[in-house]
Design a protein around this motif. Structure first.
Motif, PDB file in Angstrom:
ATOM      1  N   ALA A   1      44.784  43.917  42.982  1.00 33.68           N
ATOM      2  CA  ALA A   1      43.337  44.029  42.836  1.00 33.68           C
ATOM      3  C   ALA A   1      42.845  43.158  41.689  1.00 33.68           C
ATOM      4  N   ILE A   2      43.594  43.206  40.570  1.00 28.90           N
ATOM      5  CA  ILE A   2      43.197  42.408  39.409  1.00 28.90           C
ATOM      6  C   ILE A   2      43.215  40.924  39.768  1.00 28.90           C
TER       7      ILE A   2
ATOM      8  N   TYR B   1      47.714  47.879  41.878  1.00 30.59           N
ATOM      9  CA  TYR B   1      46.558  47.457  41.117  1.00 30.59           C
ATOM     10  C   TYR B   1      46.611  46.001  40.661  1.00 30.59           C
TER      11      TYR B   1
ATOM     12  N   ALA C   1      38.262  45.876  51.658  1.00 32.05           N
ATOM     13  CA  ALA C   1      39.389  46.000  50.727  1.00 32.05           C
ATOM     14  C   ALA C   1      39.293  44.937  49.644  1.00 32.05           C
ATOM     15  N   LEU C   2      38.954  43.735  50.069  1.00 29.19           N
ATOM     16  CA  LEU C   2      38.813  42.631  49.122  1.00 29.19           C
ATOM     17  C   LEU C   2      37.728  42.937  48.108  1.00 29.19           C
TER      18      LEU C   2
ATOM     19  N   VAL D   1      44.691  47.972  50.924  1.00 36.27           N
ATOM     20  CA  VAL D   1      45.524  47.034  50.172  1.00 36.27           C
ATOM     21  C   VAL D   1      46.986  47.497  50.191  1.00 36.27           C
TER      22      VAL D   1
ATOM     23  N   LEU E   1      42.912  39.590  42.701  1.00 36.58           N
ATOM     24  CA  LEU E   1      41.838  39.260  43.642  1.00 36.58           C
ATOM     25  C   LEU E   1      40.482  39.240  42.956  1.00 36.58           C
ATOM     26  N   SER E   2      40.361  40.013  41.889  1.00 33.47           N
ATOM     27  CA  SER E   2      39.056  40.109  41.241  1.00 33.47           C
ATOM     28  C   SER E   2      38.808  38.932  40.302  1.00 33.47           C
ATOM     29  N   ALA E   3      39.790  38.038  40.195  1.00 35.88           N
ATOM     30  CA  ALA E   3      39.638  36.914  39.270  1.00 35.88           C
ATOM     31  C   ALA E   3      38.362  36.125  39.562  1.00 35.88           C
TER      32      ALA E   3
ATOM     33  N   ALA F   1      38.753  45.594  45.687  1.00 38.83           N
ATOM     34  CA  ALA F   1      39.697  45.007  44.733  1.00 38.83           C
ATOM     35  C   ALA F   1      38.937  44.237  43.661  1.00 38.83           C
ATOM     36  N   LYS F   2      37.881  43.569  44.076  1.00 37.74           N
ATOM     37  CA  LYS F   2      37.109  42.783  43.108  1.00 37.74           C
ATOM     38  C   LYS F   2      36.443  43.678  42.079  1.00 37.74           C
ATOM     39  N   ARG F   3      36.234  44.913  42.437  1.00 35.65           N
ATOM     40  CA  ARG F   3      35.605  45.824  41.467  1.00 35.65           C
ATOM     41  C   ARG F   3      36.578  46.242  40.379  1.00 35.65           C
ATOM     42  N   ALA F   4      37.832  45.828  40.497  1.00 38.93           N
ATOM     43  CA  ALA F   4      38.815  46.217  39.494  1.00 38.93           C
ATOM     44  C   ALA F   4      38.357  45.810  38.102  1.00 38.93           C
ATOM     45  N   ARG F   5      37.805  44.622  37.988  1.00 41.09           N
ATOM     46  CA  ARG F   5      37.377  44.169  36.680  1.00 41.09           C
ATOM     47  C   ARG F   5      35.941  44.534  36.378  1.00 41.09           C
ATOM     48  N   HIS F   6      35.166  44.670  37.424  1.00 37.71           N
ATOM     49  CA  HIS F   6      33.742  44.944  37.215  1.00 37.71           C
ATOM     50  C   HIS F   6      33.380  46.180  38.018  1.00 37.71           C
TER      51      HIS F   6
ATOM     52  N   VAL G   1      35.578  37.095  40.615  1.00 38.80           N
ATOM     53  CA  VAL G   1      34.311  37.775  40.354  1.00 38.80           C
ATOM     54  C   VAL G   1      33.711  37.357  39.030  1.00 38.80           C
ATOM     55  N   ASP G   2      34.566  36.926  38.117  1.00 41.52           N
ATOM     56  CA  ASP G   2      34.069  36.525  36.805  1.00 41.52           C
ATOM     57  C   ASP G   2      33.009  35.438  36.909  1.00 41.52           C
TER      58      ASP G   2
END
Lengths: 505, 490
Positions: B461-462, B458, A378-379, B392, B464-466, A382-387, B468-469
């Motif tokens: 998700a955004i 959502y 799930a994590l 989620v 949590l994706s912080a 979720a991380k794929r939201a931006r990428h 990844v940058d």
């Protein structure tokens, strides 16, 4: 689903092999538990329980018949997943039915289905009871009741470590790769050898628990009885107040440790002690740390909620720690009635009842390994939201988990929840209010023991048909769903073939 | 600081809101007339500010996916703010209460802090209903135009989304989708209002209830909600709610092709929707007292009200197994592409297909099978995302229930409140009657859940994706290279 069209591993002579294998294992199982009946009969003589005949009769019949049937059959050389699953489902069902016979003969239940529930609850390590009051029943038959859980635990460790990982039920192939250390140290895939090793650990744990309980001052009978129901994370007690009967910090302390060990992967026990990896083996396992973290967090939260309700700090901590250890490992022994806790504590308890202990242990529930993997998945999503196109492999400790396994884990957890929701609907239709139904289904599927609302002590608030549904759910939970599904499918197949023939005419 | 797209969206929200305020002012002038001045001034102020924002800020050349979603979220937050302003400025509610009412309006949840709506100015009540109407419109636009690009499984009839696009093309495309939606939405509202009036409601009640019915909102101008109206009106509400819970895109398609398009009729989701309403309605009907007509009416009405996440009240909610069923269907919600909330039936259908596939794979691990919803094959990446979304969503609902449980009287109260909030429904089983009556902290949690539920969790998700940058593919490649070299040197 037309799975008959894509049979990939056809066995040479599937019919005879399947039948022989199933009968062989079932017969051995019945013989083994019959030996336990004879032992219980001996105990009955010592404690003067008055149910000698009810125990020794089926014990001798089952032992003899089982051995005879086992001699005339053999296990197929190559086991397909389907046959293995059918065997597992048949064994648990047959052993439970046979295990109910002493209850029937001793005449301690008003209905035969109650005897079945008590036996299934025992052999699945659930620990839910319909025996009220417990004290006053013959001490010999109560010893048998404790023993059923010990047998159940014995079956489960083998099922969880030696059978399911190699079929890969719900992504349990993970267990094969998750064992730390070099490859040569892994448990052997040969079921018989593995089973012997696991049982050695199991027996050592049991003996250790008995000794520890004797040191705390329990009688031999009480020490043995409670060791049986905690190492196996079962949950029966010969006392109405369960562990609260003793009101002893020492007893509770010992049992918390024992239950947590019972809820720990037996692969880890093997690597840690038999292979002398020591405590570091445990701590290096990612999922073990997840298990301990969950135990600590939920204990603290429930302590806080008890203190907020006006409880003393130390007493609340003691109660919370025991309750969480008991329900996270799906044991179900108790020192306090948690149905009177604040709603927030009860919601947390339902949650840990669903997650359960570690995979490869005697604990029930979805298993923390799966919860952990799904959580990481799930994590990651979720991380794929931006990428959206990022390639993010899923790591558990040092190993990368392959995508098909992630899919299986996710599929299992969803199936578990879907069956749970369906179960709640059915149980409530059979006459239970929402909270009662949710608690009953969570406890049955998780093989935990106590339910919510009125069902904190026993399952009598449910109607008889609803209790039967719970019995099925106990087996579904214990056998990780698939075995029961395949077993029912195998039972229905001749029927559907016959029906198709009739329709074709 | 704010991206241009976000500023434009907020401006547009203000302009649209000012139109609603004008209508509310007119209604107020015709009836009680106490809030006319506030409403008119507010309309003028918001309209002017919004107009400036829309005309003076240029659209950026390109907009990444996350900024499109950011703009959509900003529209929701802006709607909450402008919804709350009139209550605050007229002195009807305090800050916290006004904000809660605003959130409930913008997320189309039937949760209110107003105990007796009969005592409130008609203009404000009109505005309150209008906020839900706007919220419903926003939800449909989100569902049909923005969420498909995020691939959470909502509206997958569209194709796989590219990650970036030119903003102008994107806006033009969204607009071409929004226009028929607005047309449908307006027309449907007028029809429902007319039906309500024919069924015996007054003009004001008919208009306000039509606004909150088509948006699956559920605000009422009466303390007793729908129980204050006759049987005919309740039937109208049931049918209208049922239609409102359907997929707007499919309706538009059916109307455009003069019913030649069979997507709606063939839709597995639509069949599940209809059968669920009938089954749950039957279950509720048998568990209450009354004549056959009463049971049928109230059973179907309750089932539709909770499945579509509207939240109108038609009587005391039943206990026992009917309660269990209502709790479950409330969390699932109605069809995708509708203003309703919750998990959506289409995901349930897809997840069941997925489960079937996984179970059969367990026995035949080399079989290659696809997952289908009706005739469409569901993309594997989409499935993977949906499962992530499901996890989620469940975890969020669970954490919400735990937080609400701190102040609640029973497990069921906490559980149903959390599900009710995240699915934007409103009523609570056991304990309080609806979310607006919860204690302060729980109410704040519920408001948060409503917003998260409306945005399909959502934002989590955004957030949590912080991290990844920080992943830099070039750096990763270099690290891998170095590792290989070290190994070779040995």
């Amino acid at each position: 689903m037309s799975d008959s069209e894509i049979r990939i591993r056809p066995s040479a002579s599937p019919r005879t092999d399947t039948g022989s294998t199933v009968v062989h294992i079932v017969a051995l199982g019945v013989a083994a538990v019959s030996a336990g009946m004879v032992v219980s009969a001996a105990v009955d003589v010592v404690v003067d329980g008055g149910d000698f005949a009810a125990l020794v009769g089926p014990g001798l019949v089952g032992g003899g018949g089982g051995l005879l049937a086992a001699r005339r059959t053999r296990v197929a050389k190559r086991l397909t997943p389907r046959i293995a699953l059918i065997t597992v489902a048949a064994t648990w069902t047959a052993v439970s039915v046979w295990g109910a016979v002493p209850y029937l003969l001793a005449d301690i239940f008003p209905y035969p289905d109650d005897a079945l529930l008590e036996a299934v609850s025992g052999f699945t390590g659930t620990g839910s009871t319909v025996l009220v009051p417990i004290e006053g029943t013959g001490r010999g038959i109560l010893f048998w009741r404790q023993l059923t859980q010990w047998y159940g635990g014995m079956g489960v460790v083998v099922l969880a470590v030696a059978v399911l990982p190699f079929i890969g039920v719900g992504g349990m192939e993970l267990m094969r790769s998750e064992a730390p250390g070099p490859t040569a140290d892994r448990l052997t895939p040969r079921v018989g050898e593995t089973a012997r090793r696991l049982w050695l650990i199991y027996v050592v744990l049991t003996v250790g628990t008995i000794v520890a309980l004797l040191v705390t001052g329990l009688s031999v009978y009480d020490a043995v009885a409670h060791a049986f129901s905690t190492v196996s994370t079962g949950g029966f007690s010969p006392y109405d107040a369960s562990i609260g009967h003793f009101d002893s910090v020492a007893v509770e302390g010992v049992l918390v440790v024992v239950m947590l060990l019972g809820g720990t992967s037996f692969t880890l026990h093997w690597l840690g002690f038999a292979r002398r990896g020591g405590w570091r083996t445990y701590w290096e396992d990612t999922n073990f740390r997840f298990y301990m973290a969950l135990f600590a967090i939920v204990t603290v939260l429930i302590t806080a909620s008890l203190v907020a309700d006006g409880g003393p700090l130390v007493g609340s901590g003691r109660t919370a720690m025991f309750t969480v250890a008991s329900l996270l490992t799906e044991t179900g022994v108790s020192v306090a009635d948690f149905t009177v806790f604040a709603p927030v504590a009860q919601i947390l308890i339902v949650f840990i009842m669903m997650t359960g202990g570690m995979a490869g242990s005697t604990a029930g529930g979805m298993k923390l390994l799966r919860v952990h993997v799904l959580f990481l998945h799930a994590l990651r999503e979720a991380k794929r939201a931006r990428h959206p196109r990022a390639v993010l492999p899923l790591r558990l400790g040092r190993s990368v988990i392959s995508e098909p396994i992630v899919a299986r884990v996710a599929g299992f957890v969803m199936l578990y929840v879907a069956i749970g929701i369906a179960g709640v609907v059915v149980v409530s239709l059979l006459g239970a209010h929402t909270e009662l139904a949710i608690g009953g289904v969570a406890t049955a599927m998780g093989n935990s023991g106590p339910g919510l609302a009125e069902a904190g002590a026993n399952l009598l608030p449910f109607t008889r048909p609803a209790r039967f549904v719970l019995v099925v759910l106990m087996l579904v939970g214990r056998l990780e769903i698939l075995a029961v599904a395949v077993g029912i499918g195998a039972l229905l197949r001749p029927l559907s073939v016959a029906a198709r023939r009739v329709l074709a005419r | 600081m704010f991206p241009a797209l976000t500023v434009r969206t907020i401006g547009l929200t203000m302009v649209i809101a000012s139109a609603g305020l004008v209508v509310a002012a007119v209604v107020d002038a015709a009836t009680t007339g106490d809030s006319v001045l506030v409403l008119v001034l507010l309309a003028a102020g918001l309209g002017a500010a919004g107009y400036v924002a829309v005309t003076r800020v240029a659209l950026p050349e390109r907009a990444p996916l996350s900024s499109v979603f950011g703009a959509a979220s900003a529209a929701l937050v802006a709607l909450v703010a402008v919804s709350a302003l009139p209550y605050l400025l007229t002195g009807e509610l305090g800050v916290a209460d006004a904000l809660f009412e605003g959130v409930a309006g913008a997320t189309t949840t039937a949760a209110t802090v107003i105990g007796r709506p009969e005592d409130v100015d008609r203009g404000l009540l009109m505005w309150r209903a209008t906020t839900q109407w706007y919220g419903g419109l926003l939800a449909v636009v989100l569902a049909l135009s923005v969420l498909p690009f995020l691939g959470t499984g909502e509206g997958w009839l569209g194709q796989a989304p590219p990650s970036t696009r030119t903003t102008e093309r994107f806006v033009r495309r969204v607009w071409s989708q929004v226009r028929p939606v607005v047309g449908y939405y307006l027309g449907f509202t007028v029809l429902v209002a007319a039906a309500y009036q024919l069924s015996g409601m007054g003009a004001f009640d008919a208009a306000t209830h039509a606004l909150t019915t088509v948006s699956t909102g559920g605000f009422s101008t009466r303390t007793g909600s729908m129980t204050d109206f006759g049987a005919a009106s309740q039937w109208v509400a049931t049918v209208a709610m049922f239609i409102a819970g359907g997929n707007v895109a499919l309706y538009i398609r059916a109307v455009r092709t003069r019913l030649a398009d069979r997507t709606l009729r063939r839709s597995v989701e639509a069949r599940l929707y209809l059968s669920l309403v009938i089954v749950v309605g039957w279950l509720v009907g048998v568990s209450i007292d009354g004549s056959f007509a009463d049971r049928a009416r109230i059973g179907l009405a309750d089932a539709t009200s909770l499945i579509t996440t509207t939240g109108f009240v038609f009587g005391r909610l039943p206990g026992g197994s009917a309660e269990t069923m209502l709790l479950i269907v409330m969390g699932i919600g109605a069809m995708s592409g509708s203003p309703s909330g919750g998990f959506r039936l289409v995901r349930v259908v897809a997840l069941f297909a997925y489960l079937r596939r996984e179970v059969s794979r367990q026995l035949h691990d080399r079989a290659v099978k696809v997952v289908r919803v009706g005739r469409d094959v569901v993309d594997e990446t989409l499935l993977s995302r949906m499962i992530g979304f499901q996890a989620v969503f469940s975890i969020t609902a669970f954490i919400g229930a735990t937080l609400i449980a701190i102040e609640s009287v029973s497990v069921i109260e906490a559980l149903s409140a959390s599900v009710s909030a995240i699915a934007t429904v409103g009523p609570v089983f056991d304990g309080v009657d609806q979310l607006g009556e919860l204690p302060a902290m729980s109410r704040a949690v519920a408001a948060g859940l409503m917003l998260l539920g409306r945005l399909e969790v959502y934002p989590i998700a955004i957030a949590l994706s912080a991290g990844v940058d920080r992943i830099d593919p070039v750096r990763q490649l270099r690290v891998a290279e170095r590792r290989i070299r070290v190994r070779l040197n040995r």
